[in-house]
Write an enzyme that holds these catalytic residues in place. Structure first.
Site, PDB file in Angstrom:
ATOM      1  N   HIS A  35     -22.252  26.614  56.367  1.00 46.27           N
ATOM      2  CA  HIS A  35     -21.786  25.797  55.228  1.00 46.27           C
ATOM      3  C   HIS A  35     -21.507  24.436  56.108  1.00 46.27           C
ATOM      4  O   HIS A  35     -20.344  23.769  55.505  1.00 46.27           O
ATOM      5  CB  HIS A  35     -20.374  26.506  54.776  1.00 46.27           C
ATOM      6  CG  HIS A  35     -20.411  26.202  53.195  1.00 46.27           C
ATOM      7  ND1 HIS A  35     -20.898  27.051  52.080  1.00 46.27           N
ATOM      8  CD2 HIS A  35     -20.125  25.194  52.515  1.00 46.27           C
ATOM      9  CE1 HIS A  35     -20.455  26.532  51.078  1.00 46.27           C
ATOM     10  NE2 HIS A  35     -20.225  25.398  51.250  1.00 46.27           N
ATOM     11  N   GLY A  87     -21.856  20.261  45.950  1.00 49.12           N
ATOM     12  CA  GLY A  87     -21.107  19.764  44.593  1.00 49.12           C
ATOM     13  C   GLY A  87     -20.821  18.570  44.537  1.00 49.12           C
ATOM     14  O   GLY A  87     -20.783  17.597  45.599  1.00 49.12           O
ATOM     15  N   SER A 113     -27.166  23.152  58.778  1.00 49.67           N
ATOM     16  CA  SER A 113     -25.718  23.037  59.301  1.00 49.67           C
ATOM     17  C   SER A 113     -25.955  22.299  60.519  1.00 49.67           C
ATOM     18  O   SER A 113     -26.302  22.571  61.490  1.00 49.67           O
ATOM     19  CB  SER A 113     -24.974  24.260  59.615  1.00 49.67           C
ATOM     20  OG  SER A 113     -24.681  24.995  58.515  1.00 49.67           O
ATOM     21  N   PRO A 161     -27.785  22.640  48.858  1.00 48.10           N
ATOM     22  CA  PRO A 161     -26.981  22.257  47.714  1.00 48.10           C
ATOM     23  C   PRO A 161     -25.682  21.682  48.098  1.00 48.10           C
ATOM     24  O   PRO A 161     -25.068  22.076  48.965  1.00 48.10           O
ATOM     25  CB  PRO A 161     -26.563  23.852  47.030  1.00 48.10           C
ATOM     26  CG  PRO A 161     -27.021  24.874  48.372  1.00 48.10           C
ATOM     27  CD  PRO A 161     -27.863  23.831  49.157  1.00 48.10           C
ATOM     28  N   ARG A 173     -29.136  16.500  62.540  1.00 49.01           N
ATOM     29  CA  ARG A 173     -28.771  15.276  62.317  1.00 49.01           C
ATOM     30  C   ARG A 173     -30.064  14.225  62.652  1.00 49.01           C
ATOM     31  O   ARG A 173     -29.774  13.032  62.824  1.00 49.01           O
ATOM     32  CB  ARG A 173     -27.471  14.682  63.169  1.00 49.01           C
ATOM     33  CG  ARG A 173     -26.361  15.186  62.691  1.00 49.01           C
ATOM     34  CD  ARG A 173     -25.955  14.805  61.356  1.00 49.01           C
ATOM     35  NE  ARG A 173     -24.502  14.942  60.689  1.00 49.01           N
ATOM     36  CZ  ARG A 173     -24.602  16.223  59.832  1.00 49.01           C
ATOM     37  NH1 ARG A 173     -25.862  16.863  59.545  1.00 49.01           N
ATOM     38  NH2 ARG A 173     -23.797  16.828  59.412  1.00 49.01           N
ATOM     39  N   TYR A 212     -14.000  13.779  51.998  1.00 50.14           N
ATOM     40  CA  TYR A 212     -14.415  15.365  51.214  1.00 50.14           C
ATOM     41  C   TYR A 212     -15.856  15.517  51.658  1.00 50.14           C
ATOM     42  O   TYR A 212     -16.130  16.733  51.950  1.00 50.14           O
ATOM     43  CB  TYR A 212     -14.487  14.944  49.696  1.00 50.14           C
ATOM     44  CG  TYR A 212     -15.279  15.844  48.837  1.00 50.14           C
ATOM     45  CD1 TYR A 212     -14.946  17.346  48.901  1.00 50.14           C
ATOM     46  CD2 TYR A 212     -16.295  15.497  48.225  1.00 50.14           C
ATOM     47  CE1 TYR A 212     -15.788  18.180  48.003  1.00 50.14           C
ATOM     48  CE2 TYR A 212     -17.401  16.312  47.634  1.00 50.14           C
ATOM     49  CZ  TYR A 212     -16.910  17.762  47.605  1.00 50.14           C
ATOM     50  OH  TYR A 212     -17.899  18.471  46.819  1.00 50.14           O
TER      51      TYR A 212
HETATM   52  C1  FNR Z   1     -21.632  21.568  50.714  1.00 48.71           C
HETATM   53  N1  FNR Z   1     -22.266  22.823  50.932  1.00 48.71           N
HETATM   54  C2  FNR Z   1     -22.269  23.569  49.504  1.00 48.71           C
HETATM   55  N2  FNR Z   1     -22.926  24.824  49.746  1.00 48.71           N
HETATM   56  C3  FNR Z   1     -23.221  25.393  48.780  1.00 48.71           C
HETATM   57  O1  FNR Z   1     -23.652  26.593  48.826  1.00 48.71           O
HETATM   58  N3  FNR Z   1     -22.616  25.275  47.388  1.00 48.71           N
HETATM   59  C4  FNR Z   1     -21.882  24.021  47.555  1.00 48.71           C
HETATM   60  O2  FNR Z   1     -21.383  23.665  46.252  1.00 48.71           O
HETATM   61  C5  FNR Z   1     -21.657  23.250  48.483  1.00 48.71           C
HETATM   62  N4  FNR Z   1     -20.946  21.963  48.394  1.00 48.71           N
HETATM   63  C6  FNR Z   1     -21.028  21.066  49.326  1.00 48.71           C
HETATM   64  C7  FNR Z   1     -20.364  19.943  49.257  1.00 48.71           C
HETATM   65  C8  FNR Z   1     -20.425  19.046  50.257  1.00 48.71           C
HETATM   66  C9  FNR Z   1     -19.962  17.579  50.200  1.00 48.71           C
HETATM   67  C10 FNR Z   1     -20.957  19.332  51.541  1.00 48.71           C
HETATM   68  C11 FNR Z   1     -21.224  18.315  52.738  1.00 48.71           C
HETATM   69  C12 FNR Z   1     -21.560  20.776  51.631  1.00 48.71           C
HETATM   70  C13 FNR Z   1     -22.818  23.203  51.869  1.00 48.71           C
HETATM   71  C14 FNR Z   1     -24.169  22.767  52.167  1.00 48.71           C
HETATM   72  O3  FNR Z   1     -25.173  23.264  51.271  1.00 48.71           O
HETATM   73  C15 FNR Z   1     -24.812  22.975  53.579  1.00 48.71           C
HETATM   74  O4  FNR Z   1     -24.591  24.265  53.952  1.00 48.71           O
HETATM   75  C16 FNR Z   1     -24.190  22.044  54.497  1.00 48.71           C
HETATM   76  O5  FNR Z   1     -23.970  20.879  53.966  1.00 48.71           O
HETATM   77  C17 FNR Z   1     -25.118  21.715  55.596  1.00 48.71           C
HETATM   78  O6  FNR Z   1     -24.526  21.092  56.726  1.00 48.71           O
HETATM   79  P1  FNR Z   1     -24.743  19.467  57.048  1.00 48.71           P
HETATM   80  O7  FNR Z   1     -26.368  19.211  56.927  1.00 48.71           O
HETATM   81  O8  FNR Z   1     -23.934  18.923  56.056  1.00 48.71           O
HETATM   82  O9  FNR Z   1     -24.330  19.119  58.397  1.00 48.71           O
END
Ligand code: FNR
Length: 364
Positions: free
Chosen positions: A269, A82, A301, A80, A304, A27
């Site tokens: 995202h 979830g 996004s 952010p 790393r 997930y």
């Molecule tokens: C997210 N992301 C996300 N974005 C958002 O606006 N609302 C949300 O609820 C979520 N939930 C979420 C859950 C999980 C498990 C992940 C991995 C990502 C996207 C997040 O804000 C962001 O755009 C990305 O995670 C950035 O990329 P990296 O750093 O994970 O590669």
């Protein structure tokens, strides 16, 4: 597991993979489709190089920057996400304490596993509320009111989820609400007893922002009705800073700037939405060229490392956010793992600044 074992994001990811049930790891780690978008992001970042410079006194370096007029101790914050408490009980508040220590924003997801008011308090105000528009907007505008009442100063409107992307690794495990047990899922948890026992003891995480009268959140409810009029309505009722997250097109960015967004967050995202989307770094270059130097641009996004952060600042971002790396670190070693990951990212950035002859991120 020991936090001291984390020397890079990839190591945190490997440790997280060991500790988490596969359905939870997938997930967090999964991306859309065959995950070509995630690979494209990595290739694009790898293709950017930083120019070493020599014989400049770089002994006194600062990682601080300015964000909406206030000092942030790092040029990166918490994206952010979830249901973070799935990674480790209490993960949301670990992130909140980190945000308070470094005065960086903690993005609180609409579908966070801790109430927004509690996170804002623990983050000592360094929290931004992330909003999804869904259904006919009734619940959405209630959430805006609630965030206003709670004292949030910044709202992040996420616009790249008109429908939730198909992530096969997530779908394969039937990972959705309400959660249903199957023999395979019971076995998955049994094989990861550390996670299972601590999660059981703390109680299964829930979406914590939906205990409002007359409103039940439904993750599967379509978010497809949001349009430019929605943006105008949100702008009209939100008195604070408004960030729009999930922008990849220069025309869209220009329109947002004209219509009153305070900042644009360039993001795919984390490659979780459209598999064929361009690498966010390529979009960043085009959007910066279009909106000019003064419009605040944020980026997330696929970051790393601290070097990745420095690259995106050079490509035109004013501030950056990390998602999965922070959850991996928590999953690997709890709050100490998170701090270790933060220190690793900070060191990587600081060393890269020294090697490229920079002492200050505000030099432009
Ligand atoms: C997210 N992301 C996300 N974005 C958002 O606006 N609302 C949300 O609820 C979520 N939930 C979420 C859950 C999980 C498990 C992940 C991995 C990502 C996207 C997040 O804000 C962001 O755009 C990305 O995670 C950035 O990329 P990296 O750093 O994970 O590669």
């Amino acid at each position: 597991m020991r936090a001291s074992a984390i020397h890079s994001v990839e190591e945190a990811r490997r440790l997280a993979r060991r500790r988490l049930p596969r359905m939870v790891f997938d997930y967090i780690d999964g991306a859309a489709g065959n995950e070509a978008g995630a690979r494209r992001a990595r290739h694009a970042l790898d293709a950017v190089t930083l120019q070493p410079r020599i014989l400049r006194d770089v002994s006194d370096r600062s990682l601080a920057t300015t964000l909406f007029g206030s000092e942030a101790a790092r040029p990166f914050g918490i994206a952010p996400m979830g249901m973070c408490n799935l990674a480790w009980p209490g993960a949301d508040l670990m992130l909140a304490r980190l945000a308070a220590r470094y005065k960086v924003p903690h993005g609180i997801s609409t579908v966070a596993s801790t109430p927004m008011e509690r996170i804002l308090e623990v983050a000592e105000g360094h929290a931004w509320f992330q909003l999804y528009f869904s259904g006919d907007g009734t619940g959405t505008f209630k959430l805006i009111e609630r965030a206003k009442q709670a004292g949030f100063k910044t709202l992040v409107l996420t616009v790249d989820v008109p429908e939730v992307g198909r992530r096969p690794r997530e779908l394969r495990h039937g990972f959705k609400m309400p959660f249903k047990w199957s023999p395979a899922r019971v076995l998955d948890c049994a094989l990861h007893p550390h996670w299972s026992l601590s999660t059981l003891a703390a109680g299964a995480p829930r979406m914590a922002n939906f205990n409002m009268e007359g409103f039940e959140f439904d993750r599967t409810e379509s978010r497809a009705k949001a349009d430019w009029d929605t943006f105008k309505r949100v702008r009209a009722v939100w008195p604070g800073k408004l960030v729009v997250k999930g922008v990849l097109d220069a025309d869209d960015a220009a329109q947002l700037a004209r219509e009153g967004a305070d900042a644009i967050q360039v993001s795919t995202h984390g490659a979780r939405q459209l598999e064929s989307a361009p690498a966010a770094t390529d979009a960043l270059i085009k959007i910066r060229a279009r909106v000019g130097p003064d419009m605040p641009l944020f980026f997330d996004s696929g970051l790393r490392s601290g070097e990745d952060v420095l690259k995106t600042l050079y490509l035109g971002a004013d501030f950056t956010f990390l998602g999965r790396p922070l959850q991996f670190a928590i999953a690997a070693a709890g709050e100490r793992g998170l701090q270790k990951m933060w220190d690793v990212l900070s060191d990587e950035l600081s060393i890269a600044m020294a090697q490229t002859g920079q002492t200050n991120l505000r030099q432009g």
